[in-house]
Design a protein around this motif. Structure first.
Motif, mmCIF file in Angstrom:
data_model
loop_
_atom_site.group_PDB
_atom_site.id
_atom_site.type_symbol
_atom_site.label_atom_id
_atom_site.label_comp_id
_atom_site.label_asym_id
_atom_site.label_seq_id
_atom_site.Cartn_x
_atom_site.Cartn_y
_atom_site.Cartn_z
ATOM 1 N N VAL A 1 68.921 71.616 17.357
ATOM 2 C CA VAL A 1 70.385 71.853 16.557
ATOM 3 C C VAL A 1 70.723 70.576 15.925
ATOM 4 N N LEU A 2 71.502 70.926 14.803
ATOM 5 C CA LEU A 2 71.992 70.616 14.029
ATOM 6 C C LEU A 2 73.742 70.301 14.227
ATOM 7 N N HIS A 3 74.105 68.960 13.600
ATOM 8 C CA HIS A 3 75.388 68.449 13.631
ATOM 9 C C HIS A 3 76.361 69.106 12.843
ATOM 10 N N TRP A 4 77.547 69.925 12.683
ATOM 11 C CA TRP A 4 77.986 70.206 11.916
ATOM 12 C C TRP A 4 78.639 69.060 11.427
ATOM 13 N N PRO A 5 78.601 69.293 9.458
ATOM 14 C CA PRO A 5 78.779 67.811 8.442
ATOM 15 C C PRO A 5 79.956 67.609 8.832
ATOM 16 N N ILE A 6 80.217 66.381 8.991
ATOM 17 C CA ILE A 6 81.220 66.106 9.000
ATOM 18 C C ILE A 6 81.445 64.915 8.462
ATOM 19 N N PRO A 7 82.425 64.644 7.256
ATOM 20 C CA PRO A 7 82.289 63.875 5.985
ATOM 21 C C PRO A 7 82.730 62.693 6.372
ATOM 22 N N ASP A 8 81.710 61.608 5.538
ATOM 23 C CA ASP A 8 82.538 60.199 6.015
ATOM 24 C C ASP A 8 82.318 59.273 7.482
ATOM 25 N N SER A 9 80.847 60.103 7.469
ATOM 26 C CA SER A 9 80.300 59.761 9.457
ATOM 27 C C SER A 9 79.121 60.043 9.244
ATOM 28 N N ASP A 10 78.032 59.861 10.603
ATOM 29 C CA ASP A 10 76.951 59.640 10.050
ATOM 30 C C ASP A 10 75.881 60.624 10.355
ATOM 31 N N PHE A 11 76.957 61.967 10.283
ATOM 32 C CA PHE A 11 76.740 63.183 10.525
ATOM 33 C C PHE A 11 76.981 63.720 8.860
#
Length: 300
Positions: A271-281
């Motif tokens: 399971v991959l985290h959907w990219p979130i700018p300016d975060s750990d993800f």
């Protein structure tokens, strides 16, 4: 061994301001499942927008057709089995039987005190989960349930017509300790881990692989104890919490190497985290999508 790719989409965006588009794009990319976190608030997102998991998944069900949907993970921290069962049966119905319930003991974050209680000890969290999961199992498979436990009770709780998926929607039990692994072996259709949290800050990828191999071994022992073949359970790795952190999403090659090493351990879903700018993800969306579209073919 076949491997599936899934994603977790954090519910931090308004539905009409990027929330909806992430779920529909996840289906277009061919993800097996798109999960969301079932928290009241979470870590660095606490002081920003954060939406409820079940309504978000219901909305996602209405704009997708094939994508499985789920929680990673629901916990007793603010849930009760009776009300949760009713919501899950409704969600399973709306989605046409596409729901997986990720469930675990919870932690000591914001959820643990939002209802005004003191955080539960690790022992109490384990005790509660050990009562919560079997009761929820009954509530999702029986028309009427009465039960009196130490922590949870149900009095003639009706759940008609039950789940679309029979005998009920699948449980993916998050666990690393013996009691949680025993619940996964007895009640789970899948097992979830994020790795060994003690290795996150100072461990190495090699140490993480060794720790995960040990967890899979303990799951195998737990299954043997109840007369179950461990191969019956999907084994899910939620990425982003091992010493590798975000490096597997830096390139297609990096991810293929990461996924290959973990497939060898017996994992069937990453399971991959959907990219979130300016975060750990944070991650490059184009690289992320290339990984989803090409990695499984590269793995062979």
């Amino acid at each position: 061994m076949s491997l599936r790719l899934s994603t977790v989409i954090l519910p931090y965006r308004r539905w009409n301001e990027g929330g909806r588009s992430a779920w529909t794009r996840a289906e277009e990319l061919g993800f097996h499942t798109a999960y969301t976190y079932d928290h009241l608030s979470w870590r660095t997102f606490r002081d920003g927008p954060w939406f409820g998991a079940i309504p978000t998944l219901t909305a996602a069900a209405s704009v997708t057709d094939r994508l499985r949907l789920g929680t990673l993970v629901t916990s007793p921290n603010f849930r009760h089995p009776v009300t949760l069962a009713k919501e899950l049966i409704s969600l399973d119905d709306v989605s046409g039987g596409r729901v997986t319930l990720g469930i675990g003991a919870g932690g000591t974050g914001f959820d643990a005190t939002a209802l005004g209680q003191e955080p539960w000890s690790p022992r109490e969290r384990a005790d509660r989960l050990a009562e919560f999961v079997p009761l929820l199992d009954r509530l999702l498979t029986e028309d009427a349930v009465s039960f009196t436990g130490r922590y949870y009770s149900a009095h003639e709780a009706r759940n008609i017509p039950g789940c679309v998926q029979r005998p009920r929607l699948p449980f993916a039990v998050a666990a690393t300790g013996p009691r949680g692994l025993a619940l996964a072996a007895r009640h789970g259709q899948a097992w979830v881990t994020t790795g060994d949290p003690k290795l996150y800050e100072t461990g190495t990828p090699e140490q993480s692989v060794k720790a995960l191999r040990g967890q899979v071994g303990k799951l195998t022992q737990a299954c043997e104890a109840v007369g179950r073949d461990v191969a019956e359970l999907d084994k899910i790795l939620l990425t982003g919490f091992t010493p590798d952190r975000g490096r597997p999403l830096e390139s297609l090659d990096a991810f293929v190497d990461f996924a290959g090493r973990h497939r060898e351990l017996g994992f069937t879903e990453i399971v991959l985290h959907w990219p979130i700018p300016d975060s750990d993800f944070a991650a490059d969306q184009k690289v992320f999508e290339r990984i989803v579209l090409e990695a499984l073919a590269e793995l062979g």
